[in-house]
Design a protein around this motif. Structure first.
Motif, PDB file in Angstrom:
ATOM      1  N   ILE A  40       3.314   6.155   9.383  1.00  0.00           N
ATOM      2  CA  ILE A  40       1.951   5.838   8.822  1.00  0.00           C
ATOM      3  C   ILE A  40       2.635   5.133   7.863  1.00  0.00           C
ATOM      4  N   ILE A  41       4.283   6.233   7.329  1.00  0.00           N
ATOM      5  CA  ILE A  41       5.135   5.805   6.028  1.00  0.00           C
ATOM      6  C   ILE A  41       5.846   4.499   6.850  1.00  0.00           C
ATOM      7  N   ARG A  42       5.991   4.019   8.095  1.00  0.00           N
ATOM      8  CA  ARG A  42       7.175   3.187   8.343  1.00  0.00           C
ATOM      9  C   ARG A  42       6.066   1.565   8.387  1.00  0.00           C
ATOM     10  N   SER A  43       4.345   2.596   8.772  1.00  0.00           N
ATOM     11  CA  SER A  43       3.376   1.354   8.649  1.00  0.00           C
ATOM     12  C   SER A  43       3.870   0.577   7.427  1.00  0.00           C
ATOM     13  N   ARG A  44       3.463   1.434   6.248  1.00  0.00           N
ATOM     14  CA  ARG A  44       3.121   0.730   4.887  1.00  0.00           C
ATOM     15  C   ARG A  44       4.704   0.229   4.254  1.00  0.00           C
ATOM     16  N   ALA A  45       5.655   0.495   4.373  1.00  0.00           N
ATOM     17  CA  ALA A  45       6.752  -0.083   4.553  1.00  0.00           C
ATOM     18  C   ALA A  45       6.958  -1.384   4.461  1.00  0.00           C
ATOM     19  N   GLU A  46       6.758  -1.238   6.103  1.00  0.00           N
ATOM     20  CA  GLU A  46       6.401  -2.810   6.586  1.00  0.00           C
ATOM     21  C   GLU A  46       5.859  -3.504   5.830  1.00  0.00           C
ATOM     22  N   GLN A  50       6.333  -7.139   3.814  1.00  0.00           N
ATOM     23  CA  GLN A  50       5.224  -8.380   4.301  1.00  0.00           C
ATOM     24  C   GLN A  50       4.995  -9.347   2.681  1.00  0.00           C
ATOM     25  N   LEU A  51       4.010  -8.249   1.690  1.00  0.00           N
ATOM     26  CA  LEU A  51       3.905  -8.603  -0.016  1.00  0.00           C
ATOM     27  C   LEU A  51       5.025  -9.085  -0.470  1.00  0.00           C
ATOM     28  N   ASN A  52       5.904  -8.251  -0.819  1.00  0.00           N
ATOM     29  CA  ASN A  52       6.460  -9.349  -0.982  1.00  0.00           C
ATOM     30  C   ASN A  52       7.475  -9.593  -0.382  1.00  0.00           C
ATOM     31  N   ARG A  53       7.236 -11.269   1.048  1.00  0.00           N
ATOM     32  CA  ARG A  53       7.447 -11.783   0.971  1.00  0.00           C
ATOM     33  C   ARG A  53       6.471 -12.994   0.955  1.00  0.00           C
ATOM     34  N   LEU A  54       4.999 -12.751   0.599  1.00  0.00           N
ATOM     35  CA  LEU A  54       4.156 -13.810   0.350  1.00  0.00           C
ATOM     36  C   LEU A  54       4.145 -13.714  -1.031  1.00  0.00           C
ATOM     37  N   THR A  55       4.351 -13.395  -1.758  1.00  0.00           N
ATOM     38  CA  THR A  55       4.788 -13.237  -3.506  1.00  0.00           C
ATOM     39  C   THR A  55       5.778 -14.370  -3.857  1.00  0.00           C
ATOM     40  N   ALA A  56       7.017 -14.465  -2.383  1.00  0.00           N
ATOM     41  CA  ALA A  56       7.975 -14.879  -2.420  1.00  0.00           C
ATOM     42  C   ALA A  56       7.781 -16.717  -2.612  1.00  0.00           C
ATOM     43  N   LEU A  57       6.300 -17.248  -2.272  1.00  0.00           N
ATOM     44  CA  LEU A  57       5.876 -18.338  -1.884  1.00  0.00           C
ATOM     45  C   LEU A  57       5.256 -18.491  -2.606  1.00  0.00           C
ATOM     46  N   LYS A  58       5.266 -18.218  -3.840  1.00  0.00           N
ATOM     47  CA  LYS A  58       4.894 -18.679  -5.464  1.00  0.00           C
ATOM     48  C   LYS A  58       4.257 -19.708  -4.800  1.00  0.00           C
ATOM     49  N   MET A  59       2.462 -19.123  -4.227  1.00  0.00           N
ATOM     50  CA  MET A  59       1.752 -19.474  -3.395  1.00  0.00           C
ATOM     51  C   MET A  59       0.447 -18.009  -4.331  1.00  0.00           C
TER      52      MET A  59
END
Length: 172
Positions: A40-46, A50-59
């Motif tokens: 569960i912890i690994r899944s939440r960390a991953e 993914q959410l950090n990558r999404l934010t970096a798209l600036k969309m």
């Protein structure tokens, strides 16, 4: 998006989800299932990566839509994978609009008892930015795909899986 969610509503949903995760972890610990807790912890960390990558798209419109989709469309289980390193700000509103139209329509057509998952993948491919949707579950045969200017839509339907790619050519 006409069905937006307020900050207070988003925080309420996030707190609820967080509490559910903590209760699940506590239950697994009480049962002596440490490996499940680690999973569960690994899944939440991953998911956080993914959410950090999404934010970096600036969309921001697309990001907002994807971050609130599971709360606004609880009939679907969403999973996000962001492989893109660059976003497409000029088509941000168009992508968010397409997603809103598609899932609003699908919600009306889908069987409420069916368990539908949606794997969403964002990537750059051959000088295009694309959002891929892989839907598993019992979907209507005549799946309506909205048309949004500037976006190309491709659909592939198999027995219990539907793949949709929404893309736009990147400038430059």
């Amino acid at each position: 998006m006409d069905n937006s969610i307020t900050v207070a509503q988003a925080l309420r949903h996030a707190r609820h989800d967080f509490l559910n995760e903590l209760q699940l972890i506590q239950m697994k610990l009480d049962l002596g299932r440490g490996q499940d807790v680690k999973s569960i912890i690994r899944s939440r960390a991953e998911a956080a990566v993914q959410l950090n990558r999404l934010t970096a798209l600036k969309m921001p419109a697309t990001e907002n839509w994807l971050l609130t989709a599971e709360w606004r469309f609880p009939e679907f289980r969403f999973h996000l994978e962001c492989l893109a390193e660059a976003g497409m700000a000029t088509k941000d509103a168009a992508f968010a609009d397409w997603l809103e139209q598609f899932f609003t329509s699908l919600k009306k057509q889908a069987d409420p008892a069916s368990d539908t998952s949606c794997r969403t993948t964002l990537k750059e491919h051959q000088s295009a930015f694309e959002i891929g949707l892989e839907l598993d579950g019992n979907l209507p045969d005549a799946l309506e795909l909205p048309e949004v200017p500037g976006l190309l839509i491709k659909k592939d339907i198999a027995a219990d899986n539907t793949k949709i790619i929404v893309s736009a050519k990147m400038e430059g």
